[in-house]
Design a protein around this motif. Structure first.
Motif, PDB file in Angstrom:
ATOM      1  N   LEU A 167      -5.941  -6.688  -3.264  1.00 19.19           N
ATOM      2  CA  LEU A 167      -5.064  -5.921  -4.156  1.00 19.19           C
ATOM      3  C   LEU A 167      -4.517  -6.779  -5.288  1.00 19.19           C
ATOM      4  O   LEU A 167      -3.450  -6.482  -5.829  1.00 19.19           O
ATOM      5  CB  LEU A 167      -3.910  -5.302  -3.348  1.00 19.19           C
ATOM      6  CG  LEU A 167      -4.314  -4.319  -2.244  1.00 19.19           C
ATOM      7  CD1 LEU A 167      -3.080  -3.841  -1.477  1.00 19.19           C
ATOM      8  CD2 LEU A 167      -5.071  -3.131  -2.815  1.00 19.19           C
ATOM      9  N   GLY A 168      -5.240  -7.831  -5.660  1.00 17.70           N
ATOM     10  CA  GLY A 168      -4.771  -8.707  -6.732  1.00 17.70           C
ATOM     11  C   GLY A 168      -4.401  -7.968  -8.003  1.00 17.70           C
ATOM     12  O   GLY A 168      -3.325  -8.222  -8.585  1.00 17.70           O
ATOM     13  N   PRO A 169      -5.243  -7.056  -8.517  1.00 20.94           N
ATOM     14  CA  PRO A 169      -4.888  -6.333  -9.739  1.00 20.94           C
ATOM     15  C   PRO A 169      -3.603  -5.528  -9.592  1.00 20.94           C
ATOM     16  O   PRO A 169      -2.788  -5.467 -10.516  1.00 20.94           O
ATOM     17  CB  PRO A 169      -6.096  -5.422  -9.979  1.00 20.94           C
ATOM     18  CG  PRO A 169      -7.232  -6.115  -9.302  1.00 20.94           C
ATOM     19  CD  PRO A 169      -6.627  -6.734  -8.078  1.00 20.94           C
ATOM     20  N   LEU A 170      -3.412  -4.916  -8.442  1.00 17.13           N
ATOM     21  CA  LEU A 170      -2.213  -4.122  -8.207  1.00 17.13           C
ATOM     22  C   LEU A 170      -0.975  -5.020  -8.166  1.00 17.13           C
ATOM     23  O   LEU A 170       0.068  -4.698  -8.762  1.00 17.13           O
ATOM     24  CB  LEU A 170      -2.351  -3.353  -6.893  1.00 17.13           C
ATOM     25  CG  LEU A 170      -1.170  -2.484  -6.491  1.00 17.13           C
ATOM     26  CD1 LEU A 170      -0.947  -1.374  -7.503  1.00 17.13           C
ATOM     27  CD2 LEU A 170      -1.389  -1.906  -5.098  1.00 17.13           C
ATOM     28  N   ILE A 177      -9.032   1.131  -9.785  1.00 13.23           N
ATOM     29  CA  ILE A 177      -9.823   1.301 -11.002  1.00 13.23           C
ATOM     30  C   ILE A 177      -9.062   2.066 -12.075  1.00 13.23           C
ATOM     31  O   ILE A 177      -9.353   1.971 -13.267  1.00 13.23           O
ATOM     32  CB  ILE A 177     -11.160   2.010 -10.674  1.00 13.23           C
ATOM     33  CG1 ILE A 177     -12.142   1.839 -11.821  1.00 13.23           C
ATOM     34  CG2 ILE A 177     -10.931   3.481 -10.338  1.00 13.23           C
ATOM     35  CD1 ILE A 177     -13.543   2.331 -11.483  1.00 13.23           C
ATOM     36  N   GLY A 178      -8.031   2.831 -11.670  1.00 13.99           N
ATOM     37  CA  GLY A 178      -7.257   3.604 -12.628  1.00 13.99           C
ATOM     38  C   GLY A 178      -6.043   2.879 -13.181  1.00 13.99           C
ATOM     39  O   GLY A 178      -5.300   3.445 -14.002  1.00 13.99           O
ATOM     40  N   LEU A 179      -5.827   1.620 -12.789  1.00 10.25           N
ATOM     41  CA  LEU A 179      -4.633   0.896 -13.228  1.00 10.25           C
ATOM     42  C   LEU A 179      -4.499   0.785 -14.751  1.00 10.25           C
ATOM     43  O   LEU A 179      -3.395   0.917 -15.278  1.00 10.25           O
ATOM     44  CB  LEU A 179      -4.597  -0.499 -12.601  1.00 10.25           C
ATOM     45  CG  LEU A 179      -4.127  -0.563 -11.141  1.00 10.25           C
ATOM     46  CD1 LEU A 179      -4.267  -1.972 -10.597  1.00 10.25           C
ATOM     47  CD2 LEU A 179      -2.688  -0.099 -11.022  1.00 10.25           C
ATOM     48  N   ARG A 191       0.828  -1.214   0.000  1.00 15.12           N
ATOM     49  CA  ARG A 191       0.000   0.000   0.000  1.00 15.12           C
ATOM     50  C   ARG A 191       0.859   1.260   0.000  1.00 15.12           C
ATOM     51  O   ARG A 191       0.535   2.254  -0.659  1.00 15.12           O
ATOM     52  CB  ARG A 191      -0.933   0.000   1.216  1.00 15.12           C
ATOM     53  CG  ARG A 191      -2.021  -1.063   1.137  1.00 15.12           C
ATOM     54  CD  ARG A 191      -2.999  -0.949   2.291  1.00 15.12           C
ATOM     55  NE  ARG A 191      -4.028  -1.980   2.228  1.00 15.12           N
ATOM     56  CZ  ARG A 191      -5.133  -1.893   1.504  1.00 15.12           C
ATOM     57  NH1 ARG A 191      -5.355  -0.812   0.776  1.00 15.12           N
ATOM     58  NH2 ARG A 191      -6.020  -2.870   1.501  1.00 15.12           N
ATOM     59  N   SER A 192       1.969   1.230   0.727  1.00 21.98           N
ATOM     60  CA  SER A 192       2.846   2.402   0.770  1.00 21.98           C
ATOM     61  C   SER A 192       3.476   2.668  -0.590  1.00 21.98           C
ATOM     62  O   SER A 192       3.522   3.811  -1.061  1.00 21.98           O
ATOM     63  CB  SER A 192       3.945   2.196   1.818  1.00 21.98           C
ATOM     64  OG  SER A 192       3.401   2.098   3.115  1.00 21.98           O
ATOM     65  N   ALA A 193       3.947   1.603  -1.233  1.00 16.74           N
ATOM     66  CA  ALA A 193       4.619   1.763  -2.524  1.00 16.74           C
ATOM     67  C   ALA A 193       3.657   2.158  -3.623  1.00 16.74           C
ATOM     68  O   ALA A 193       4.048   2.794  -4.613  1.00 16.74           O
ATOM     69  CB  ALA A 193       5.334   0.466  -2.899  1.00 16.74           C
ATOM     70  N   ALA A 194       2.389   1.794  -3.464  1.00 10.71           N
ATOM     71  CA  ALA A 194       1.425   1.968  -4.551  1.00 10.71           C
ATOM     72  C   ALA A 194       0.545   3.202  -4.408  1.00 10.71           C
ATOM     73  O   ALA A 194      -0.411   3.359  -5.151  1.00 10.71           O
ATOM     74  CB  ALA A 194       0.552   0.723  -4.649  1.00 10.71           C
ATOM     75  N   GLN A 195       0.872   4.077  -3.489  1.00  7.74           N
ATOM     76  CA  GLN A 195       0.025   5.257  -3.302  1.00  7.74           C
ATOM     77  C   GLN A 195      -0.132   6.062  -4.583  1.00  7.74           C
ATOM     78  O   GLN A 195      -1.189   6.629  -4.855  1.00  7.74           O
ATOM     79  CB  GLN A 195       0.598   6.131  -2.192  1.00  7.74           C
ATOM     80  CG  GLN A 195       0.422   5.538  -0.805  1.00  7.74           C
ATOM     81  CD  GLN A 195       0.974   6.426   0.283  1.00  7.74           C
ATOM     82  OE1 GLN A 195       1.471   7.517   0.025  1.00  7.74           O
ATOM     83  NE2 GLN A 195       0.909   5.960   1.520  1.00  7.74           N
ATOM     84  N   ALA A 196       0.919   6.079  -5.390  1.00  5.13           N
ATOM     85  CA  ALA A 196       0.877   6.882  -6.616  1.00  5.13           C
ATOM     86  C   ALA A 196      -0.007   6.267  -7.690  1.00  5.13           C
ATOM     87  O   ALA A 196      -0.412   6.964  -8.625  1.00  5.13           O
ATOM     88  CB  ALA A 196       2.291   7.065  -7.171  1.00  5.13           C
ATOM     89  N   VAL A 197      -0.326   4.970  -7.577  1.00  2.00           N
ATOM     90  CA  VAL A 197      -1.099   4.317  -8.632  1.00  2.00           C
ATOM     91  C   VAL A 197      -2.527   4.000  -8.202  1.00  2.00           C
ATOM     92  O   VAL A 197      -3.293   3.439  -8.973  1.00  2.00           O
ATOM     93  CB  VAL A 197      -0.409   3.025  -9.123  1.00  2.00           C
ATOM     94  CG1 VAL A 197       0.966   3.333  -9.661  1.00  2.00           C
ATOM     95  CG2 VAL A 197      -0.318   1.984  -8.011  1.00  2.00           C
ATOM     96  N   GLU A 198      -2.885   4.319  -6.987  1.00  2.28           N
ATOM     97  CA  GLU A 198      -4.262   4.075  -6.553  1.00  2.28           C
ATOM     98  C   GLU A 198      -5.170   5.168  -7.081  1.00  2.28           C
ATOM     99  O   GLU A 198      -4.719   6.280  -7.372  1.00  2.28           O
ATOM    100  CB  GLU A 198      -4.316   4.016  -5.024  1.00  2.28           C
ATOM    101  CG  GLU A 198      -3.607   2.787  -4.481  1.00  2.28           C
ATOM    102  CD  GLU A 198      -3.696   2.694  -2.951  1.00  2.28           C
ATOM    103  OE1 GLU A 198      -3.539   1.580  -2.452  1.00  2.28           O
ATOM    104  OE2 GLU A 198      -3.900   3.731  -2.291  1.00  2.28           O
ATOM    105  N   PRO A 199      -6.460   4.928  -7.222  1.00  2.00           N
ATOM    106  CA  PRO A 199      -7.164   3.685  -6.894  1.00  2.00           C
ATOM    107  C   PRO A 199      -6.987   2.623  -7.974  1.00  2.00           C
ATOM    108  O   PRO A 199      -6.568   2.923  -9.095  1.00  2.00           O
ATOM    109  CB  PRO A 199      -8.618   4.132  -6.800  1.00  2.00           C
ATOM    110  CG  PRO A 199      -8.701   5.252  -7.782  1.00  2.00           C
ATOM    111  CD  PRO A 199      -7.390   5.974  -7.664  1.00  2.00           C
ATOM    112  N   ALA A 230       0.487   5.216 -16.099  1.00  5.17           N
ATOM    113  CA  ALA A 230       1.691   5.300 -16.928  1.00  5.17           C
ATOM    114  C   ALA A 230       2.715   4.256 -16.490  1.00  5.17           C
ATOM    115  O   ALA A 230       2.915   4.044 -15.292  1.00  5.17           O
ATOM    116  CB  ALA A 230       2.287   6.696 -16.810  1.00  5.17           C
ATOM    117  N   PRO A 231       3.390   3.608 -17.445  1.00  6.40           N
ATOM    118  CA  PRO A 231       4.415   2.624 -17.083  1.00  6.40           C
ATOM    119  C   PRO A 231       5.476   3.188 -16.140  1.00  6.40           C
ATOM    120  O   PRO A 231       5.944   2.488 -15.245  1.00  6.40           O
ATOM    121  CB  PRO A 231       5.015   2.241 -18.437  1.00  6.40           C
ATOM    122  CG  PRO A 231       3.900   2.459 -19.410  1.00  6.40           C
ATOM    123  CD  PRO A 231       3.167   3.654 -18.904  1.00  6.40           C
TER     124      PRO A 231
END
Length: 240
Positions: free
Chosen positions: A81-84, A39-41, A29-37, A45-46
């Motif tokens: 968080l499977g999709p993430l 639904i926006g995956l 969750r900490s590493a992925a703050q920039a890519v949440e939520p 951007a790569p």
């Protein structure tokens, strides 16, 4: 899901010299703050995903993980968080710990969890059952449409036939078998402070007292059985 035997499983895995377990550190969750939520995956951007991976690895290293070790990031609610996980780590192996839904929910209800947003659901049996149902729906939907690499580990089988369950787990992780995996009590004693509600249980000899305990409380669980028993059937426990 919480109270599904994840701490016992990770204690066994800690016995392998090639495995480092990070227990409920919230790294994903900490590493992925920039890519949440989530639904926006699809539009993420790569470069953002690359940065999230780098942040995740930096957080791992901060916890003293060696470059030569396989990291097990144990966090039960990562199940939503499977999709993430798939976007960040592709075909990373996922160990999915299962326990009879009624036992998992009852055990959660009976624990003195620290009050936080996630664990507040265990203050009430109906809320706990709804929490289980929602988490399993998200997990199942993810597993149905994303090629996640998953190995399921049933708590009841782990305590009954430990080596038979652990050998396929180790092979799934791409490691060689090590007999140290079987001495969970020695590993638990050496791991130091356990910062969750299983701290006093993983040092005990294996026993089956907690398997099927929900049946002794079936009268109290009656209102939530219509929510939980369909999941029990789906997970292979039967419908009763």
């Amino acid at each position: 899901f919480p109270r599904s035997g994840t701490t016992l499983l990770d204690t066994f895995l800690m016995g392998h010299p090639a495995i480092a377990v990070l227990e409920e550190k919230g790294l994903l969750r900490s590493a992925a703050q920039a890519v949440e939520p989530i639904i926006g995956l699809p539009e993420c951007a790569p470069a953002t995903l690359v940065q999230a991976r780098a942040t995740y690895r930096a957080l791992q290293l901060r916890h003293g993980v060696a470059d030569t070790q396989l990291v097990v990031d144990k966090a039960p609610l990562n199940m939503v968080l499977g999709p993430l996980i798939h976007c960040l780590f592709g075909d990373a192996p996922i160990l999915f710990a299962e326990r009879h839904p009624c036992d998992a929910v009852l055990s959660g209800f009976m624990q003195a969890f620290e009050r936080n947003v996630g664990m507040a659901s265990f203050l009430d049996l109906a809320d706990a059952a709804d929490f289980y149902d929602c988490a399993m729906r998200v997990w199942s939907a993810s597993a149905d449409v994303i090629p996640l690499q998953v190995h399921r580990v049933k708590y009841e089988e782990l305590i009954a036939d430990t080596e038979d369950v652990l050998r396929p787990v180790v092979a799934f992780l791409g490691l060689e078998w090590d007999e140290k995996l079987l001495d969970h009590r020695l590993t638990a004693a050496a791991r130091g402070v356990i910062l969750n509600t299983s701290y006093d249980q993983v040092t005990e000899p294996l026993h089956g007292r907690a398997a099927g305990r929900w049946r002794r409380y079936a009268r109290h669980l009656e209102p939530v059985l219509p929510v939980l028993l369909p999941w029990a059937e789906r997970l292979g426990y039967g419908a009763d």
